[in-house]
Design a protein around this motif. Structure first.
Motif, PDB file in Angstrom:
ATOM      1  N   GLY A  91      -2.769  11.820  15.567  1.00 48.10           N
ATOM      2  CA  GLY A  91      -1.841  12.592  14.748  1.00 48.10           C
ATOM      3  C   GLY A  91      -2.048  12.489  13.258  1.00 48.10           C
TER       4      GLY A  91
ATOM      5  N   GLY B 157      11.999   3.767  16.493  1.00 51.88           N
ATOM      6  CA  GLY B 157      12.348   5.156  16.730  1.00 51.88           C
ATOM      7  C   GLY B 157      13.816   5.451  16.516  1.00 51.88           C
TER       8      GLY B 157
ATOM      9  N   VAL C 198       3.570   4.932  17.077  1.00 52.13           N
ATOM     10  CA  VAL C 198       4.081   5.511  15.831  1.00 52.13           C
ATOM     11  C   VAL C 198       5.378   6.264  16.088  1.00 52.13           C
ATOM     12  CG1 VAL C 198       3.666   7.279  14.076  1.00 52.13           C
ATOM     13  CG2 VAL C 198       1.895   5.607  14.600  1.00 52.13           C
ATOM     14  N   ARG C 199       5.454   6.932  17.230  1.00 45.03           N
ATOM     15  CA  ARG C 199       6.647   7.731  17.529  1.00 45.03           C
ATOM     16  C   ARG C 199       7.783   6.913  18.134  1.00 45.03           C
ATOM     17  NH1 ARG C 199       4.888  13.734  19.689  1.00 45.03           N
ATOM     18  NH2 ARG C 199       3.421  14.230  18.013  1.00 45.03           N
ATOM     19  N   ARG C 200       7.445   5.833  18.857  1.00 44.67           N
ATOM     20  CA  ARG C 200       8.467   5.130  19.626  1.00 44.67           C
ATOM     21  C   ARG C 200       8.992   3.864  18.948  1.00 44.67           C
ATOM     22  NH1 ARG C 200      10.785   7.970  23.582  1.00 44.67           N
ATOM     23  NH2 ARG C 200      11.358   5.970  24.523  1.00 44.67           N
TER      24      ARG C 200
ATOM     25  N   HIS D 283       9.665  18.613  10.585  1.00 44.42           N
ATOM     26  CA  HIS D 283       9.411  19.070  11.958  1.00 44.42           C
ATOM     27  C   HIS D 283      10.604  19.848  12.496  1.00 44.42           C
ATOM     28  CE1 HIS D 283       8.280  19.185  16.137  1.00 44.42           C
ATOM     29  NE2 HIS D 283       9.347  18.496  16.485  1.00 44.42           N
TER      30      HIS D 283
ATOM     31  N   ARG E  82       6.503  15.340  11.009  1.00 40.44           N
ATOM     32  CA  ARG E  82       5.270  15.173  11.775  1.00 40.44           C
ATOM     33  C   ARG E  82       4.079  15.389  10.854  1.00 40.44           C
ATOM     34  NH1 ARG E  82       6.108  16.492  17.354  1.00 40.44           N
ATOM     35  NH2 ARG E  82       7.966  15.334  18.010  1.00 40.44           N
TER      36      ARG E  82
ATOM     37  N   GLU F 233      -0.647   6.705  18.800  1.00 33.69           N
ATOM     38  CA  GLU F 233       0.258   7.842  18.659  1.00 33.69           C
ATOM     39  C   GLU F 233       1.604   7.546  19.317  1.00 33.69           C
ATOM     40  OE1 GLU F 233       0.041  12.703  18.893  1.00 33.69           O
ATOM     41  OE2 GLU F 233      -1.423  11.523  19.993  1.00 33.69           O
ATOM     42  N   TYR F 234       1.574   6.907  20.474  1.00 32.34           N
ATOM     43  CA  TYR F 234       2.809   6.555  21.170  1.00 32.34           C
ATOM     44  C   TYR F 234       3.631   5.568  20.343  1.00 32.34           C
ATOM     45  CZ  TYR F 234       5.902   4.468  24.657  1.00 32.34           C
ATOM     46  OH  TYR F 234       7.003   3.997  25.321  1.00 32.34           O
TER      47      TYR F 234
ATOM     48  N   THR G 241      15.311  16.357  12.834  1.00 26.81           N
ATOM     49  CA  THR G 241      14.278  16.014  13.815  1.00 26.81           C
ATOM     50  C   THR G 241      13.043  15.408  13.170  1.00 26.81           C
ATOM     51  OG1 THR G 241      13.772  18.401  13.734  1.00 26.81           O
ATOM     52  CG2 THR G 241      14.986  17.601  15.636  1.00 26.81           C
TER      53      THR G 241
ATOM     54  N   ARG H  83       5.670   4.344   7.541  1.00 22.87           N
ATOM     55  CA  ARG H  83       6.745   5.324   7.378  1.00 22.87           C
ATOM     56  C   ARG H  83       7.853   4.800   6.490  1.00 22.87           C
ATOM     57  NH1 ARG H  83       8.280   5.382  13.288  1.00 22.87           N
ATOM     58  NH2 ARG H  83      10.236   6.039  12.372  1.00 22.87           N
TER      59      ARG H  83
ATOM     60  N   PRO I 243       3.617   2.255  12.384  1.00 23.14           N
ATOM     61  CA  PRO I 243       4.895   2.807  11.901  1.00 23.14           C
ATOM     62  C   PRO I 243       5.403   2.188  10.608  1.00 23.14           C
ATOM     63  CG  PRO I 243       5.213   1.491  13.895  1.00 23.14           C
ATOM     64  CD  PRO I 243       3.748   1.665  13.726  1.00 23.14           C
TER      65      PRO I 243
END
Length: 400
Positions: free
Chosen positions: A348, A267, A262-264, A146, A326, A259-260, A323, A379, A376
């Motif tokens: 996503g 993090g 997975v990203r947070r 990303h 994605r 989605e929130y 970064t 990952r 998450p």
């Protein structure tokens, strides 16, 4: 029915899935360079943020953990939460795992996958074409790097290791930046460790730029973890325990919540052992957003930063975007347009059932593409313990 199950990818998830499929007696063909991201797209000298317990590739039989590898090869033993695993050791472990459990790995690339008449037609870069009963996509991070749009706009030809802007995945040898000024964009482990390694490799100056006002932070050492909370591969917390061991429940959450999370969750944060190496070596600019990036006639990138009502500029010899990655179905360009158009997506990534199957019958996803459905933990390497046996069981039931 002699058609094999095709596994695309030979990183931890691809190797683990293939081992479980083979253990169930299914014919399997596995494609890709083994552990290529770990061997070629991570800087030399990098250390894993994950503990040894969270760095084992799941196998269908005992004797193939990271500690088993250490015992078999006579190297240092990595077993406690205080032990820090070098990326070179983990890559060697993955190759050892592959040689023992997936010896028939084919080091070729799948360039096209289409579906006709209930079967999948695959084409390899060797020119071979064949038919598969099912396909498992375990292509890892390939094509998913990303780059924030402000950085992307400054390099229309794309980021490159020798250009003004690169992605952290471009670099194995950071010695090329000796004597140069480098800005690292990001606040996660990749950004903070890359910054430290750059400084230790002789960069003239290294600065981390992060959006959040207190974005640069580090984890808690093992002896300071809360004792009254359950253990997980990532630390002691009820949320981490649930996401690690009950990932199937994650699928029932609304797409925006998934989605929130997975990203947070899990993090951006540096490992506890990185703090002392970071302090005094790396400068930090926090709470400033990159609004624009230009490249001067001298080839030096200039970042325009905004925050706290102020606007300023920051110049360097090079900008490295650490970064992350994605998920993008469009990036899986080996899947034919027809297949991609049939995929139902959400949060996503492809929407998957409890057996990791997508809306296209016979097409399965694991690893990062499965994070949108299973959370998450997908990952991280330890997610193979959850994903691989369930996926193999589902494939055997439907296509055995």
């Amino acid at each position: 029915m002699n058609d094999p199950v095709a596994v695309i990818g030979a990183g931890p998830y691809g190797l683990s899935t293939a081992a479980h499929l083979r253990a169930r007696g299914l014919p399997v063909r596995v494609f890709g360079e083994p552990m290529v991201s770990w061997r070629e797209q991570m800087p030399a000298g990098m250390l894993l943020k994950s503990t040894p317990a969270a760095s084992t590739i799941d196998a269908p039989q005992p004797g193939h953990t990271l500690l088993d590898f250490c015992r078999a090869t006579g190297g240092p033993r990595y077993e406690s939460d205080w032990d820090i695993v070098p990326v070179e050791t983990f890559a060697a472990y993955g190759l050892w795992f592959q040689e023992r459990l997936v010896p028939e790995l084919e080091r070729v690339r799948v360039v096209a996958v289409d579906r006709r008449g209930g079967r999948f037609e695959l084409k390899l870069d060797s020119g071979e074409q064949f038919t598969a009963r099912a396909v498992v996509v375990a292509s890892g991070l390939s094509g998913l790097a990303h780059l924030p749009r402000e950085l992307a706009a400054a390099v229309p030809g794309g980021p490159a290791p020798g250009g003004p802007v690169s992605h952290s995945s471009h670099h194995r040898d950071l010695g090329r930046f000796r004597g140069r000024e480098v800005v690292v964009v990001g606040a996660g482990q990749s950004a903070l460790e890359s910054a430290v390694l750059l400084a230790e490799a002789g960069a003239a100056a290294v600065r981390v730029v992060a959006r959040g006002p207190r974005a640069v932070a580090f984890g808690t050492p093992p002896d300071r973890q809360p004792r009254l909370r359950p253990e997980s591969p990532f630390g002691r917390a009820w949320s981490l325990y649930a996401l690690s061991y009950h990932a199937v429940g994650f699928r029932r959450l609304p797409a925006p919540a998934r989605e929130y999370l997975v990203r947070r969750v899990l993090g951006p944060k540096g490992a506890w052992w990185l703090r002392d190496r970071f302090a005094g070596r790396v400068r930090v600019t926090q709470g400033r957003r990159i609004s624009r990036v230009t490249v001067g006639d001298d080839g030096r990138p200039v970042l325009t930063l905004r925050g706290d009502g102020r606007v300023g500029e920051l110049a360097a010899d090079h900008v490295m975007a650490a970064t992350g990655y994605r998920m993008s179905v469009a990036a899986l360009d080996f899947l034919g347009p027809g297949l991609r158009s049939e995929l139902v997506t959400g949060a996503g990534g492809p929407r998957l059932d409890a057996g990791y199957g997508s809306s296209v019958p016979g097409l399965y996803f694991t690893g990062l593409p499965a994070a949108a459905s299973f959370g998450p933990v997908m990952r991280f390497v330890c997610g193979t313990e959850y994903a691989s046996p369930r996926l193999a069981k589902a494939v055997a039931a439907m296509h055995g």
